[in-house]
Write a protein that holds these residues in place. Structure first.
Motif, short mmCIF file in Angstrom:
data_model
loop_
_atom_site.label_atom_id
_atom_site.label_comp_id
_atom_site.label_asym_id
_atom_site.label_seq_id
_atom_site.Cartn_x
_atom_site.Cartn_y
_atom_site.Cartn_z
N CYS A 19 0.81 -1.23 0.00
CA CYS A 19 0.00 0.00 0.00
C CYS A 19 0.83 1.27 0.00
O CYS A 19 0.33 2.34 0.34
CB CYS A 19 -0.98 0.00 1.17
SG CYS A 19 -0.23 -0.04 2.82
N TYR A 153 -4.99 -4.72 2.84
CA TYR A 153 -4.30 -4.71 1.55
C TYR A 153 -4.07 -6.14 1.05
O TYR A 153 -4.34 -7.12 1.76
CB TYR A 153 -3.00 -3.89 1.61
CG TYR A 153 -2.09 -4.13 2.80
CD1 TYR A 153 -1.30 -5.27 2.90
CD2 TYR A 153 -2.01 -3.18 3.82
CE1 TYR A 153 -0.44 -5.45 3.97
CE2 TYR A 153 -1.15 -3.36 4.91
CZ TYR A 153 -0.37 -4.51 4.97
OH TYR A 153 0.47 -4.69 6.04
N TYR A 225 -7.80 -3.37 -2.18
CA TYR A 225 -8.11 -3.59 -0.77
C TYR A 225 -9.37 -4.42 -0.63
O TYR A 225 -10.28 -4.35 -1.46
CB TYR A 225 -8.33 -2.25 -0.05
CG TYR A 225 -7.10 -1.38 -0.06
CD1 TYR A 225 -6.18 -1.44 0.98
CD2 TYR A 225 -6.84 -0.53 -1.13
CE1 TYR A 225 -5.04 -0.66 0.96
CE2 TYR A 225 -5.69 0.25 -1.16
CZ TYR A 225 -4.79 0.18 -0.11
OH TYR A 225 -3.65 0.94 -0.13
#
Length: 240
Positions: A19, A153, A225
């Motif tokens: 991320c 994530y 996500y």
């Protein structure tokens, strides 16, 4: 220090691989972001806990995060129990993030799924008034705090995302943060043993996955996500 986003990973490099583009973009937008590493990655085949500490600090500098903290949990052996939950509750209450980003719900490394559930449980418990924690620096009682959102994530395994974040313009910074872990990833001159994540194929796949998520939604790069509850938008026209 109050943070807008707290990104938590079981190991140093989890956040960068998964991320970092999102983090870099939000920091560019003026948000305050912090990173919490649960372990020092001391069981990693390549490098040492000390080199990982230095690499994590360099990655944090590249991304421009406001704070990075390592909780020193045992790599491979930390548990989702009261003691570990309370340590995470303390940092959540200290930094009061609106959003927490954490490990994939299911993945190749056992610490990822375990860390995902541990953090998710701690985020819920952190909002309970009758759980008391104390600020270490001031020895004062902390107020309850529950993040508004917990997003997971995506890591080694392909998981179908519930939403993606456009990180076009931030992919190079993401990869720079990844390659701050010099002992961990592809280096043709390294004499260290080869691992599943030290191959060129692996680091190429980090870029390819972001490019593929981007392709699907019509942008250059994106990060995916999964969610614990449905996200909501004010209007259909808010969707990209």
């Amino acid at each position: 220090m109050k943070l807008d986003i707290l990104a938590i990973g079981a190991h140093p490099d989890d956040v960068e691989l998964s991320c970092a583009g999102t983090i870099a973009k939000e920091i560019a937008n003026g948000k305050k972001v912090g990173i919490i590493d649960l372990t020092r990655g001391e069981l990693g085949t390549r490098g040492t806990a000390e080199t990982r500490d230095a690499e994590a600090a360099e990655a944090a500098k590249i991304l421009g995060v406001s704070v990075r903290v390592n909780l020193g949990f045992a790599d491979g052996f930390f548990m989702n129990d009261k003691a570990h939950q309370l340590k995470i509750i303390e940092v959540i209450r200290k930094f009061q993030p609106e959003i927490v980003l954490c490990n994939a719900v299911s993945d190749r490394h056992i610490d990822h799924g375990k860390g995902s559930k541990l953090v998710s449980d701690a985020c819920f418990l952190s909002g309970l008034l009758k759980i008391e924690t104390t600020c270490t620096s001031s020895n004062t009682l902390q107020a309850p705090w529950r993040p508004k959102h917990v997003y997971h994530y995506i890591q080694w395994h392909y998981l179908k995302p519930d939403f993606v974040v456009d990180i076009t313009g931030f992919m190079d910074k993401k990869m720079a943060a990844v390659f701050a872990y010099k002992t961990q990833f592809y280096n043709p001159d390294s004499q260290e043993p080869q691992t599943p994540i030290s191959t060129k194929n692996f680091t190429d796949s980090v870029r390819y996955r972001a490019q593929d998520f981007g392709r699907i939604v019509g942008v250059d790069f994106a990060e995916g996500y999964t969610v614990e509850r449905y996200p909501a938008v004010e209007s259909l026209f808010n969707l990209k």
